[in-house]
Design a protein around this motif. Structure first.
Motif, PDB file in Angstrom:
ATOM      1  N   ARG A 371      -9.515  17.997  38.786  1.00 18.24           N
ATOM      2  CA  ARG A 371     -10.706  17.179  38.557  1.00 18.24           C
ATOM      3  C   ARG A 371     -11.336  17.550  37.216  1.00 18.24           C
ATOM      4  NH1 ARG A 371     -14.000  17.639  44.168  1.00 18.24           N
ATOM      5  NH2 ARG A 371     -15.537  16.574  42.840  1.00 18.24           N
ATOM      6  N   GLU A 372     -11.915  16.539  36.577  1.00 15.37           N
ATOM      7  CA  GLU A 372     -12.501  16.736  35.253  1.00 15.37           C
ATOM      8  C   GLU A 372     -14.021  16.804  35.293  1.00 15.37           C
ATOM      9  OE1 GLU A 372     -11.031  13.653  32.780  1.00 15.37           O
ATOM     10  OE2 GLU A 372      -8.924  14.341  32.865  1.00 15.37           O
ATOM     11  N   ASP A 373     -14.591  16.739  36.504  1.00  9.27           N
ATOM     12  CA  ASP A 373     -16.040  16.798  36.599  1.00  9.27           C
ATOM     13  C   ASP A 373     -16.505  18.245  36.542  1.00  9.27           C
ATOM     14  OD1 ASP A 373     -15.069  17.658  38.974  1.00  9.27           O
ATOM     15  OD2 ASP A 373     -16.082  16.172  40.221  1.00  9.27           O
ATOM     16  N   VAL A 374     -17.818  18.439  36.761  1.00  9.20           N
ATOM     17  CA  VAL A 374     -18.411  19.774  36.660  1.00  9.20           C
ATOM     18  C   VAL A 374     -17.839  20.698  37.715  1.00  9.20           C
ATOM     19  CG1 VAL A 374     -20.582  21.063  36.773  1.00  9.20           C
ATOM     20  CG2 VAL A 374     -20.524  18.836  35.640  1.00  9.20           C
ATOM     21  N   LEU A 375     -17.629  20.183  38.942  1.00 11.62           N
ATOM     22  CA  LEU A 375     -17.088  21.017  40.008  1.00 11.62           C
ATOM     23  C   LEU A 375     -15.679  21.493  39.664  1.00 11.62           C
ATOM     24  CD1 LEU A 375     -18.275  19.132  43.225  1.00 11.62           C
ATOM     25  CD2 LEU A 375     -19.160  21.263  42.286  1.00 11.62           C
ATOM     26  N   GLY A 376     -14.869  20.597  39.082  1.00  8.28           N
ATOM     27  CA  GLY A 376     -13.517  20.994  38.702  1.00  8.28           C
ATOM     28  C   GLY A 376     -13.520  22.054  37.616  1.00  8.28           C
ATOM     29  N   GLN A 377     -14.410  21.906  36.598  1.00 10.28           N
ATOM     30  CA  GLN A 377     -14.475  22.902  35.528  1.00 10.28           C
ATOM     31  C   GLN A 377     -14.965  24.248  36.047  1.00 10.28           C
ATOM     32  OE1 GLN A 377     -16.880  21.234  32.399  1.00 10.28           O
ATOM     33  NE2 GLN A 377     -15.551  19.438  32.120  1.00 10.28           N
ATOM     34  N   LEU A 378     -15.954  24.190  36.973  1.00 10.84           N
ATOM     35  CA  LEU A 378     -16.462  25.434  37.544  1.00 10.84           C
ATOM     36  C   LEU A 378     -15.373  26.149  38.344  1.00 10.84           C
ATOM     37  CD1 LEU A 378     -18.897  27.303  38.080  1.00 10.84           C
ATOM     38  CD2 LEU A 378     -19.446  25.860  40.059  1.00 10.84           C
ATOM     39  N   GLN A 379     -14.618  25.376  39.129  1.00 10.35           N
ATOM     40  CA  GLN A 379     -13.549  25.978  39.932  1.00 10.35           C
ATOM     41  C   GLN A 379     -12.464  26.587  39.041  1.00 10.35           C
ATOM     42  OE1 GLN A 379     -11.854  23.322  42.806  1.00 10.35           O
ATOM     43  NE2 GLN A 379     -10.181  24.712  43.347  1.00 10.35           N
ATOM     44  N   ASN A 380     -12.101  25.912  37.950  1.00 10.94           N
ATOM     45  CA  ASN A 380     -11.080  26.438  37.049  1.00 10.94           C
ATOM     46  C   ASN A 380     -11.556  27.700  36.331  1.00 10.94           C
ATOM     47  OD1 ASN A 380      -9.347  24.380  37.749  1.00 10.94           O
ATOM     48  ND2 ASN A 380      -9.967  23.056  36.055  1.00 10.94           N
ATOM     49  N   SER A 381     -12.842  27.777  36.006  1.00 14.46           N
ATOM     50  CA  SER A 381     -13.374  28.988  35.364  1.00 14.46           C
ATOM     51  C   SER A 381     -13.289  30.174  36.314  1.00 14.46           C
ATOM     52  CB  SER A 381     -14.829  28.755  34.928  1.00 14.46           C
ATOM     53  OG  SER A 381     -14.913  27.709  33.975  1.00 14.46           O
TER      54      SER A 381
END
Length: 651
Positions: A371-381
């Motif tokens: 996912r490219e949304d905020v939740l996806g970026q947070l999870q990848n971090s």
């Protein structure tokens, strides 16, 4: 259903429910009415199609069976028509008999056949002349029936009156009483015109209703309660599962005009030769009936299908739809919950993994998100952070594991070294003991001989007698031979002995019988008074190319063991041959080989017990010698009286 929706609404507004549960209930409230309405429409349409398909299936079964009945009847008609010209061409008494017999013998569907001439056609046989042929099981009987007027019967009057071929029912107004079902027949009659104009006789061929009933009963086994009925022109039952009704009752018998009006209507339809379908009650059971006339007759064939058979799917559809509604709603609820859970899964995962990381658990990895949304970026971090921590912890665990494995290898190596030292000490101790015993005996007797000779030379009169001297020298010789045998075994078991054996050639021309006798004599030097029998299937001149030294050592070892462990009186050495090999068989009578020792006897330095005599090398070396000579050494496990060993070498 309204109560269910009210309950769902109350659950939706409950503050105790989680976000995912509230979302699922909301989606279910929107989707459930549409789903139930669509399934209801499908239910109504499916009931119509199922009923229509059941009716088409019943009609198809009826048409198929009508065709089979008609084919069966056509066989009767064809066999009659095909032979009519023979009768008309040669209308003689002999021709009537032969043709009647021919029709019955060549057509297994025909029950019987009769041919009758008009009165006074053959005056030499009387006023009436008729022949009758019947298929009585395995026998076909043809008889002539004099003085019997067949033309007084209806099945002969019908073709004469009409002047053409016709089918005659088995029961009519001229027949008195009931007809036995096993003997019931329908008759196909045809007039005979030898001159092409006047009727001179009638041929009739009979069809057995029992055979026709078997054809009708060979229906689809998926409808076990479905059956066929066959009615005559007056509604009388010709074929019916209830044999008490056959030829005795009609479809109108015992029919109440009020209670059984549908059955009466069906009877009128069938006797009128019509075709169709009806839904009636038969024997207190609702049935679907398809009926149609049988071509060429005034009969009518009907297929009776109880609704419990043919409409089983129709009646079960309601329960299926209810089950589908329940399963469908549960499925929708599950899909909604799965979709919602998938949507908010990153937040739940991050919360769970954050707690584990805070507790110091770095084993479970946070998956990366597409996912490219905020939740996806947070999870990848968070996933990148955990991977870095995991790599660091993995390097620490790997170093610890490598240290542990090296320590285990060192401990194992130390144990192996200790075991090797222990085995080496035990072996040296055993060899020393085995060698020291005969050496001590030889030295002891040597001292006795020395003292005896010294005393004799000094005139002391201490000289040994000849018998004592013979016994002492014999004992010294026995132990010397035994000592030499152990030394040779140790040499053979060494790497030098093994190398010499590998380099040895099998080029010695050896007489099998001579080799056996040599081994026997050698064994007797070890065991004076030993009895060894010798049997050979070969001549003394029979020789083989082998290595004399290693073959005689193997054979001596078997004889030595038999002499050592048996009673010493029933040892047999047998020499035999096969197509490709020579066999030296040594058998004795004694305790035999223990079952628990049979798997270890060919392992070097293995003995029955530690206190027994020997080094544990005899049988392993004998086995190695036999294999090196291209053969083998084995024990016969079927021999129970003692021990039987076999050396097999190629010819």
């Amino acid at each position: 259903m309204s109560n269910i929706f009210r309950k769902l609404i109350s659950e939706f507004h409950s503050p105790r429910r989680s976000l995912s549960t509230k979302l699922c209930l909301g989606i279910l409230l929107m989707v459930a009415p549409t789903f139930i309405a669509a399934l209801g429409a499908l239910y109504l349409q499916s009931r119509f199609f199922i009923r229509q398909e059941a009716s088409e299936r019943a009609n198809s079964m009826l048409n198929t069976m009508t065709q089979r009945v008609r084919n069966y009847m056509s066989t009767i008609e064809t066999s009659t028509d095909a032979n009519t010209w023979l009768l008309e061409e040669h209308f003689t008494p002999d021709s009537l008999q032969s043709t009647s017999h021919r029709i019955v013998s060549l057509n297994r569907q025909v029950r019987s056949c009769s041919v009758s001439a008009v009165p006074n056609t053959f005056p030499q046989y009387g006023r009436y002349f008729s022949v009758f042929t019947i298929n009585d099981g395995d026998t076909i009987i043809t008889v002539r029936e004099p003085d019997f007027d067949y033309f007084d019967k209806i099945w002969y009057k019908a073709p004469i009156d009409s002047g053409k071929a016709c089918w005659v029912d088995p029961f009519c107004e001229h027949t008195e009483g009931a007809i036995d079902y096993n003997e019931a027949i329908a008759t196909y009659c045809k007039p005979l015109r030898p001159d092409g104009e006047h009727i001179a006789g009638v041929i009739s061929v009979d069809l057995a209703f029992s055979q026709l009933s078997r054809i009708l009963n060979s229906t689809d086994q998926s409808l076990p309660n479905t059956y066929f009925i066959l009615l005559g022109g007056d509604g009388r039952y010709f074929i019916h599962p209830d044999t008490m009704r056959l030829f005795r009752k009609t479809i109108f018998t015992d029919a109440d005009p009020v209670l059984h009006s549908d059955r009466i209507a069906l009877g009128h339809e069938m006797t009128a030769g019509k075709q169709g379908n009806m839904h009636i009650t038969i024997d207190d059971q609702l049935c679907h009936v398809c009926y149609r006339p049988v071509p060429g007759t005034n009969w009518s064939l009907a297929l009776v299908c109880p609704d419990s058979d043919i409409l089983k799917s129709y009646h079960r559809l309601t329960y299926v739809v209810i089950a589908l509604i329940i399963v469908g709603l549960l499925g929708i609820l599950w899909l909604c919950r799965r979709s919602v859970s998938r949507t908010i899964q990153p937040i739940n995962q991050l919360m769970g993994f954050s707690k584990k990381i805070a507790d110091g658990n770095y084993d479970e990895m946070i998956p990366t998100s597409t996912r490219e949304d905020v939740l996806g970026q947070l999870q990848n971090s968070f996933a990148a952070m955990q991977r870095s921590l995991h790599e660091h912890m993995h390097s620490i665990h790997q170093a610890t594991e490598e240290t542990r494995e090296r320590n285990e290898e060192l401990v194992h190596a130390m144990k192996m070294a200790e075991e090797a030292v222990k085995q080496k000490s035990l072996f040296i101790q055993n060899v020393s003991h085995q060698i020291r015993t005969p050496l001590n005996i030889i030295l002891g007797f040597a001292n006795v001989l020395r003292d005896s000779f010294s005393s004799h030379n000094d005139g002391g009169g201490g000289a040994l007698h000849d018998k004592e001297l013979h016994d002492i020298t014999g004992m010294m010789k026995y132990n010397a031979i035994h000592l030499k045998r152990m030394v040779l075994m140790l040499f053979d078991s060494s790497e030098t002995g093994a190398s010499e054996e590998l380099l040895s050639r099998r080029s010695d021309e050896v007489s099998c019988n001579e080799l056996a006798r040599e081994s026997i004599e050698y064994t007797k030097t070890h065991f004076p008074g030993l009895t060894i029998s010798f049997v050979s299937e070969l001549s003394d001149s029979f020789c083989i190319l082998t290595n004399h030294l290693y073959l005689v050592r193997s054979l001596r070892e078997l004889l030595y063991n038999s002499a050592k462990y048996s009673d010493g009186q029933h040892i047999l050495l047998r020499v035999s041959q096969t197509d490709t090999s020579i066999r030296f068989i040594v058998e004795d009578i004694g305790p035999g080989m223990p079952e628990e020792s049979q798997d270890l006897i060919f392992k070097p330095f293995t003995k029955v017990d530690d206190l027994s005599e020997g080094l544990g090398l005899g049988l392993p070396l004998a086995k190695r010698h036999a294999v090196g000579l291209g053969g083998d050494l084995l024990f016969d496990t079927t021999y129970q009286e003692g021990c039987r060993a076999i050396i097999e070498v190629p010819k």
